[in-house]
Design a protein around this motif. Sequence first.
Motif, PDB file in Angstrom:
ATOM      1  N   VAL A  96       3.578   9.869  -9.990  1.00 42.88           N
ATOM      2  CA  VAL A  96       2.883  10.122 -11.251  1.00 42.88           C
ATOM      3  C   VAL A  96       2.160  11.465 -11.210  1.00 42.88           C
ATOM      4  O   VAL A  96       2.260  12.266 -12.155  1.00 42.88           O
ATOM      5  CB  VAL A  96       1.901   8.970 -11.578  1.00 42.88           C
ATOM      6  CG1 VAL A  96       0.995   9.330 -12.740  1.00 42.88           C
ATOM      7  CG2 VAL A  96       2.663   7.686 -11.876  1.00 42.88           C
ATOM      8  N   ILE A  97       1.448  11.739 -10.140  1.00 44.05           N
ATOM      9  CA  ILE A  97       0.734  13.022 -10.012  1.00 44.05           C
ATOM     10  C   ILE A  97       1.740  14.170  -9.990  1.00 44.05           C
ATOM     11  O   ILE A  97       1.532  15.196 -10.635  1.00 44.05           O
ATOM     12  CB  ILE A  97      -0.162  13.026  -8.758  1.00 44.05           C
ATOM     13  CG1 ILE A  97      -1.331  12.067  -8.963  1.00 44.05           C
ATOM     14  CG2 ILE A  97      -0.683  14.434  -8.470  1.00 44.05           C
ATOM     15  CD1 ILE A  97      -2.201  11.874  -7.755  1.00 44.05           C
ATOM     16  N   ILE A 124       2.243   1.624  -3.530  1.00 44.16           N
ATOM     17  CA  ILE A 124       1.229   2.117  -4.461  1.00 44.16           C
ATOM     18  C   ILE A 124       1.003   3.608  -4.239  1.00 44.16           C
ATOM     19  O   ILE A 124       0.928   4.386  -5.193  1.00 44.16           O
ATOM     20  CB  ILE A 124      -0.089   1.329  -4.305  1.00 44.16           C
ATOM     21  CG1 ILE A 124       0.098  -0.105  -4.807  1.00 44.16           C
ATOM     22  CG2 ILE A 124      -1.237   2.016  -5.037  1.00 44.16           C
ATOM     23  CD1 ILE A 124      -1.065  -1.028  -4.500  1.00 44.16           C
ATOM     24  N   GLY A 125       0.916   4.022  -2.975  1.00 42.79           N
ATOM     25  CA  GLY A 125       0.734   5.440  -2.665  1.00 42.79           C
ATOM     26  C   GLY A 125       1.887   6.278  -3.184  1.00 42.79           C
ATOM     27  O   GLY A 125       1.681   7.363  -3.735  1.00 42.79           O
ATOM     28  N   SER A 141       0.828  -1.210   0.000  1.00 45.90           N
ATOM     29  CA  SER A 141       0.000   0.000   0.000  1.00 45.90           C
ATOM     30  C   SER A 141       0.857   1.252   0.000  1.00 45.90           C
ATOM     31  O   SER A 141       0.555   2.227  -0.704  1.00 45.90           O
ATOM     32  CB  SER A 141      -0.918   0.009   1.224  1.00 45.90           C
ATOM     33  OG  SER A 141      -1.741  -1.122   1.225  1.00 45.90           O
ATOM     34  N   ALA A 179       3.942   5.510  -5.678  1.00 43.78           N
ATOM     35  CA  ALA A 179       3.908   5.517  -7.146  1.00 43.78           C
ATOM     36  C   ALA A 179       2.857   6.505  -7.660  1.00 43.78           C
ATOM     37  O   ALA A 179       3.116   7.267  -8.600  1.00 43.78           O
ATOM     38  CB  ALA A 179       3.628   4.111  -7.674  1.00 43.78           C
ATOM     39  N   VAL A 180       1.701   6.512  -7.046  1.00 45.59           N
ATOM     40  CA  VAL A 180       0.649   7.451  -7.451  1.00 45.59           C
ATOM     41  C   VAL A 180       1.114   8.886  -7.215  1.00 45.59           C
ATOM     42  O   VAL A 180       0.912   9.770  -8.053  1.00 45.59           O
ATOM     43  CB  VAL A 180      -0.670   7.163  -6.699  1.00 45.59           C
ATOM     44  CG1 VAL A 180      -1.679   8.276  -6.894  1.00 45.59           C
ATOM     45  CG2 VAL A 180      -1.260   5.836  -7.154  1.00 45.59           C
ATOM     46  N   GLY A 181       1.768   9.116  -6.095  1.00 47.90           N
ATOM     47  CA  GLY A 181       2.289  10.452  -5.798  1.00 47.90           C
ATOM     48  C   GLY A 181       3.315  10.905  -6.824  1.00 47.90           C
ATOM     49  O   GLY A 181       3.323  12.063  -7.246  1.00 47.90           O
TER      50      GLY A 181
END
Length: 110
Positions: free
Chosen positions: A102-103, A95-96, A92, A98-100
Motif C-alpha cells: 500500500v505504501i 500484514i507487513g 505478521s 500488505a502495508v508495504g
Amino acid sequence: MADRKSSTEASTEQLKADLRHLSQTIEDLVKATADDSRSNIKELRERAEKRLHDTRERLEARGERLYGETRESVREQVDACDRYVHDNPWTSVGIGAAVGVVIGMLIGRR
C-alpha cells in the motif's frame, strides 16, 4: 480506564483553578502597585510567590504522573504487539507485506 479519565479531569480542573487563583493574585498585585502602599505590595507579592510555587509543584507532579502513565501504557502496547508477532509470525509477515504494498503504491502515484 474510567478511573484514569476522571482522575485526569479532576487534575485538569484543579490546575485550571490554580491558574485562575494565580492570575487573580497577580492582578491584585498589579492593582496594589498602582496604589503604592508598601505593606500591601509586600503581602500581595508573598501571596503571589506562594501561589506560583504551589502551582509549579502541582504542574511538575502532574507532568511526572502523565509521563509515567504514558510510559507504562506504551510499554503494555509494545508488549502486546510483541506477543502477537511471536504468536502469529506468518500473519505478521502478511500484514507487513500488505502495508508495504500500500505504501509503495501511494508513493508510486506521485
